[in-house]
Design a protein around this motif. Sequence first.
Motif, short mmCIF file in Angstrom:
data_model
loop_
_atom_site.label_atom_id
_atom_site.label_comp_id
_atom_site.label_asym_id
_atom_site.label_seq_id
_atom_site.Cartn_x
_atom_site.Cartn_y
_atom_site.Cartn_z
N UNK A 293 0.91 -1.30 -0.02
CA UNK A 293 0.08 -0.07 0.05
C UNK A 293 0.73 1.27 0.02
N UNK A 294 1.98 1.07 0.64
CA UNK A 294 2.89 2.38 0.51
C UNK A 294 3.31 2.62 -0.96
N UNK A 295 3.42 1.69 -1.78
CA UNK A 295 3.96 1.53 -2.96
C UNK A 295 3.00 2.27 -3.92
N UNK A 296 1.49 1.71 -3.78
CA UNK A 296 0.52 2.12 -4.61
C UNK A 296 -0.41 3.32 -4.14
N UNK A 297 -0.37 3.73 -3.00
CA UNK A 297 -1.16 4.89 -2.22
C UNK A 297 -0.29 5.89 -2.22
N UNK A 298 0.77 5.75 -1.68
CA UNK A 298 1.86 6.73 -1.04
C UNK A 298 2.79 6.98 -2.49
N UNK A 299 3.02 6.25 -3.14
CA UNK A 299 3.97 6.05 -4.57
C UNK A 299 5.25 6.09 -3.75
N UNK A 300 5.71 5.26 -2.95
CA UNK A 300 6.87 4.96 -2.45
C UNK A 300 7.39 3.74 -2.83
N UNK A 301 8.51 3.90 -3.64
CA UNK A 301 9.03 2.59 -4.24
C UNK A 301 9.58 1.50 -3.11
N UNK A 302 9.21 0.31 -3.20
CA UNK A 302 9.31 -0.59 -2.14
C UNK A 302 10.09 -1.97 -2.74
N UNK A 303 11.25 -1.99 -2.29
CA UNK A 303 12.29 -3.37 -2.69
C UNK A 303 11.52 -4.69 -2.10
N UNK A 304 10.91 -4.51 -1.36
CA UNK A 304 10.35 -5.66 -0.54
C UNK A 304 9.44 -6.48 -1.48
N UNK A 305 8.57 -5.79 -2.28
CA UNK A 305 7.75 -6.50 -3.29
C UNK A 305 8.33 -7.16 -4.31
N UNK A 306 9.69 -6.92 -4.81
CA UNK A 306 10.47 -7.45 -5.98
C UNK A 306 11.76 -8.29 -5.30
N UNK A 307 11.92 -8.27 -4.14
CA UNK A 307 13.05 -9.12 -3.61
C UNK A 307 12.81 -10.61 -3.63
N UNK A 308 13.76 -11.09 -4.44
CA UNK A 308 13.96 -12.53 -4.71
C UNK A 308 15.28 -13.09 -4.61
N UNK A 309 15.54 -13.98 -3.34
CA UNK A 309 14.70 -14.51 -2.57
C UNK A 309 14.20 -13.28 -1.61
N UNK A 310 13.11 -13.72 -1.06
CA UNK A 310 12.40 -12.96 -0.14
C UNK A 310 13.49 -12.83 1.15
N UNK A 311 13.66 -11.48 1.91
CA UNK A 311 14.54 -11.30 3.07
C UNK A 311 13.84 -12.12 4.30
N UNK A 312 12.81 -12.77 4.27
CA UNK A 312 12.16 -13.47 5.22
C UNK A 312 12.41 -15.05 4.78
N UNK A 313 12.89 -15.81 5.66
CA UNK A 313 12.97 -17.23 5.50
C UNK A 313 11.77 -17.91 5.40
N UNK A 314 11.42 -18.66 4.43
CA UNK A 314 10.05 -19.34 4.39
C UNK A 314 8.96 -18.73 3.42
N UNK A 315 9.41 -17.36 3.02
CA UNK A 315 8.54 -16.82 2.04
C UNK A 315 9.12 -16.95 0.61
N UNK A 316 8.39 -17.41 -0.48
CA UNK A 316 8.75 -17.66 -1.40
C UNK A 316 7.74 -16.67 -2.58
N UNK A 317 8.38 -15.70 -3.35
CA UNK A 317 7.84 -15.05 -4.31
C UNK A 317 7.58 -15.95 -5.42
#
Length: 431
Positions: free
Chosen positions: A384-408
């Motif tokens: 929502x920060x990316x699409x309502x506040x227009x703030x780029x977010x690396x988390x959405x495109x990070x692959x692998x995810x910084x969180x163990x157990x999360x697979x984009x």
Amino acid sequence: MMKYLDLRFDQLMGRYGFILGAIVLVIALAGLLIAWRSDKAPRSLVAALMIAFAVGAVMFGPSAPRVAKAFWRLAFAPPPPPPSGPLRVGEAYVALAPKGQGGTIPAPILARIWYPAAADAKLEASGPRPVDCAALSSTRLADPGPQGRFPLLLYAPGFANAADDNSSTAAMASHGYVVLAINHLEWTPPPGQPQSFFDYSSEAGYQATLRRGAEHSIREAKVALRALDILTECATGDFAKYVAFDRVGFFGFSFGASVAANAAILDPRVVAAVNLDGWVFGPALEGGITKPYMMLFDDEPLPDAKAFASPDPATRAYAKAQDDLVREHGRLFESPDKYGFWLRNTVHADFNDLAFSRGNWLSWFFADPSRVKAIREDYLLAFFDAYLRHQPQTLLTADPSPYIGVTPVKGRPKWAEGEERVPFLAWIGLK
């Protein structure tokens, strides 16, 4: 037995490895104690037991804090963690009354609102009786700062759930969002119709479920949008001054995900939607999602050829339902501004506050509900920060995810065909 053997290799190690490790630890420890009390134990046996103990410790060790915390939760049943953001959170239970037409007085829409409150505002717990919109005029919001206005989010709960079934609403408010949530609309089966809303007992039952799901989720989406209309019209004070009503986001859990997705299709004000592990129906399942969209989903196995060929019509119908959902989302995830994230070792209840109830105790040994909550809220905030506040977010495109157990799943088109989830028996060549 085959049910438990038919696991993905990564699932076997990630989900059940700590159990195997605990068993190895206990057996090795028992063997070492017996060997210690015996003068005749061969050194080779003692060495083997010590190696087994070390292997068990390696397998179980990383999960030890989670297992200990699961037992602690069983004993004390703590509530969900408090909101993670820097802002204080206020909550209001309101009755949003539409204006009557032709002498009729429509029933008010009951809703809950979470908002970032001023640092010195007096916060009172919302009572059992709703207040009217005019009562919000004295509510003091935090200063939105350079952004000028707080973005607004709509939230739809799971089927038959109340508006406050998910404390992620308050968490988003603590990060500078105003969140408006309605209760799930009651559904009464028509005379002579099945008593269950979701019927996967046969192909005919599944088709009827698709029709009911489309009709009811669109109806609920229209009620949520009407609540937005009323709040926009009646807002005064800080709500009128500091809340942006013209561009909103919408997120929903379970059936509420279909409400959110269809609202984004129906109304240009809804510019982005999030699906928290839910089925979608109607236009949302038929290629209608064109706006930014994100789905977080659990570890439920995908249907395989055996399910589609099953002699049981219920098994075939449920496999068809899963396949329709997965294939549409597999297509979506490969298009711009669409994201999917697979949270391993989770269950459906992990995506709302049911995760913290004792009824969900078994899942605590596989995934810490507080950690899952933090992950889903980080992804919600980034989206929502990316699409309502227009703030780029690396988390959405990070692959692998910084969180163990999360697979984009973006960039993994074979995920929709089940090839990213290989059963363990097939992996070792036995199936």
